[in-house]
Design a protein around this motif. Structure first.
Motif, PDB file in Angstrom:
ATOM      1  N   PRO A  80       0.773  -1.407  -0.018  1.00 32.05           N
ATOM      2  CA  PRO A  80      -0.074  -0.268  -0.042  1.00 32.05           C
ATOM      3  C   PRO A  80       0.739   1.256   0.105  1.00 32.05           C
ATOM      4  O   PRO A  80       0.261   2.360  -0.439  1.00 32.05           O
ATOM      5  N   MET A  81       2.122   1.239   0.254  1.00 29.65           N
ATOM      6  CA  MET A  81       2.925   2.238   0.550  1.00 29.65           C
ATOM      7  C   MET A  81       3.514   2.668  -1.037  1.00 29.65           C
ATOM      8  O   MET A  81       4.332   3.831  -0.908  1.00 29.65           O
ATOM      9  N   ASP A  82       3.239   1.953  -1.974  1.00 30.77           N
ATOM     10  CA  ASP A  82       3.862   2.068  -3.254  1.00 30.77           C
ATOM     11  C   ASP A  82       3.281   3.403  -3.884  1.00 30.77           C
ATOM     12  O   ASP A  82       2.065   3.729  -3.792  1.00 30.77           O
ATOM     13  N   ASP A  83       3.906   4.325  -4.327  1.00 26.82           N
ATOM     14  CA  ASP A  83       3.414   5.738  -4.962  1.00 26.82           C
ATOM     15  C   ASP A  83       2.678   5.399  -6.084  1.00 26.82           C
ATOM     16  O   ASP A  83       1.544   6.202  -6.211  1.00 26.82           O
ATOM     17  N   ASN A  84       2.734   4.408  -6.809  1.00 30.02           N
ATOM     18  CA  ASN A  84       1.942   3.927  -7.854  1.00 30.02           C
ATOM     19  C   ASN A  84       0.528   3.508  -7.201  1.00 30.02           C
ATOM     20  O   ASN A  84      -0.426   3.422  -8.230  1.00 30.02           O
ATOM     21  N   VAL A  85       0.508   2.612  -6.185  1.00 31.73           N
ATOM     22  CA  VAL A  85      -0.501   2.300  -5.553  1.00 31.73           C
ATOM     23  C   VAL A  85      -1.527   3.061  -4.995  1.00 31.73           C
ATOM     24  O   VAL A  85      -2.890   3.154  -4.948  1.00 31.73           O
ATOM     25  N   LEU A  86      -0.928   3.999  -4.395  1.00 31.24           N
ATOM     26  CA  LEU A  86      -1.660   5.234  -3.440  1.00 31.24           C
ATOM     27  C   LEU A  86      -2.877   5.823  -4.262  1.00 31.24           C
ATOM     28  O   LEU A  86      -4.059   6.076  -3.878  1.00 31.24           O
ATOM     29  N   PRO A  87      -2.490   6.341  -5.528  1.00 34.52           N
ATOM     30  CA  PRO A  87      -3.799   6.907  -6.316  1.00 34.52           C
ATOM     31  C   PRO A  87      -4.957   6.117  -6.464  1.00 34.52           C
ATOM     32  O   PRO A  87      -6.172   6.091  -6.525  1.00 34.52           O
TER      33      PRO A  87
END
Length: 377
Positions: A80-87
């Motif tokens: 969940p902390m991946d920058d691409n996953v947050l959006p």
């Protein structure tokens, strides 16, 4: 023993509420009722290709950076902390909750029928997508938008670099284009894999039917072997239950009509068109790169031909000078001969005639080469 793989998941429920979980694979398998082989697909260390699988109670989704498990009431997303996953998580929180549905029944049953209005209100069924389709739509939208953004960034960098290379061929420009072409090849492979997965789903109604988790759940509710609704799914009103059960009674457990997968088919087709558009952009870029390579090769061939012509001129001149040097060498021998005495005037004629002979040989060679088309006019 702990490994280097993150066990963190983010859970988003049907109300759009999210929470972070720290669960091992056994807890995940028990929670969503999937097998270990399905969970391995989501392991980032194993590098499984993109895939969408429908299981009995869950959809296993592995598309690019989105590794998720979708059930009828919650979505579990890895890293969940991946920058691409947050959006994607934020979009799920925004779009998963449904507004309250007014059924138009109850105290209005005794009202007279006016232009068929009451009949329509009684027979209408909820038109919203099931929860799993709304979550799947957000995931597909996130993946397609992510790939399209990367494609546009690649186009922005590639086209100026290719134009610069055509105007000036240098090692720096060639290396820059080489790196861009490698990036384009990798991106094309990823886009092609997502496209193939969507195409495979669209071609198989059975695979699409496996993604209807709510339908399978309702079919289980209406089965004679199940006397009650599963504990983790219960409609808020009896009227909604009656509508779902009446719809489930028309669904066969073995065969389905074509219209049964129409909603999902329309959803997949929309994103298939979007990923196809991204694929077309990459194809156009590849063709532009190939055209640039052809142009560069033509330029290099032209330079190579010019060098060959120059080499021909130099070789011809060398042959002619060799003839001139031969005459000079003959007259320069230190051998006593009678015709050398009192004939000093012969020196200038030997030089002049030798030069004329050498020039004639050179011009003859060039004329023959032009006649045969070996050099330009």
């Amino acid at each position: 023993m702990k490994t280097g793989v993150s066990r963190r998941w983010i859970l988003v429920n049907s109300k759009g509420q999210s929470s972070t979980l720290d669960l091992d694979k056994y807890a995940i398998m028990k929670r969503v009722s999937i097998h270990a082989r399905d969970l391995r697909i989501l392991d980032p260390l194993l590098s499984y290709p993109s895939a969408i699988f429908g299981r009995e109670k869950a959809i296993v989704l592995n598309l690019e950076h989105i590794k998720a498990i979708i059930t009828t009431e919650e979505v579990l997303i890895r890293d969940p902390m991946d920058d691409n996953v947050l959006p994607v998580v934020e979009e799920l929180q925004r779009r998963l909750p449904l507004p309250a549905i007014s059924l138009g029944e109850g105290e209005d049953d005794d009202q007279p029928v006016v232009n068929g209005t009451r009949n329509e209100m009684q027979t209408v069924e909820p038109t919203e997508f099931p929860f799993e389709f709304r979550a799947l739509e957000v995931a597909l939208e996130g993946v397609c938008s992510y790939l399209d953004t990367q494609t546009r960034e690649l186009e922005t960098a590639a086209y100026p670099a290719l134009d610069e290379l055509t105007s000036k061929i240098s090692s720096r420009n060639l290396d820059r284009v080489r790196k861009l072409k490698s990036a384009m090849t990798r991106l094309t492979s990823r886009v092609q894999k997502v496209r193939d997965d969507l195409e495979q789903l669209l071609e198989d109604d059975g695979d699409m039917a496996d993604l209807y988790l709510s339908r399978k759940l309702v079919a289980g509710v209406s089965s004679p072997l199940s006397g009650q609704v599963a504990p983790y799914w219960s409609p808020d009103t009896s009227s909604i239950r009656s509508k779902l059960l009446s719809k489930a009674s028309r669904i066969s457990g073995i065969t389905h009509e074509e219209t049964d997968v129409e909603e999902l088919e329309m959803l997949l087709e929309a994103y298939f068109v979007q990923i196809e558009s991204t694929m077309n952009k990459l194809t156009t870029l590849r063709e532009y790169i190939d055209d640039t390579e052809d142009y560069i090769n033509i330029q290099l061939d032209n330079h190579r031909n010019q060098l060959i012509q120059l080499e021909l001129f130099l070789s011809s001149g060398t042959v002619c000078l060799t003839v001139y040097s031969l005459v000079a060498a003959i007259f320069g021998m230190n051998i006593p001969v009678p015709w050398k005495k009192d004939h000093g005037y012969l020196f200038k004629w030997v030089v002049i005639l030798s030069g004329i002979a050498s020039a004639s040989v050179f011009l003859s060679i060039i004329a023959y080469a032009r006649h045969k088309g070996l050099v330009g006019s």
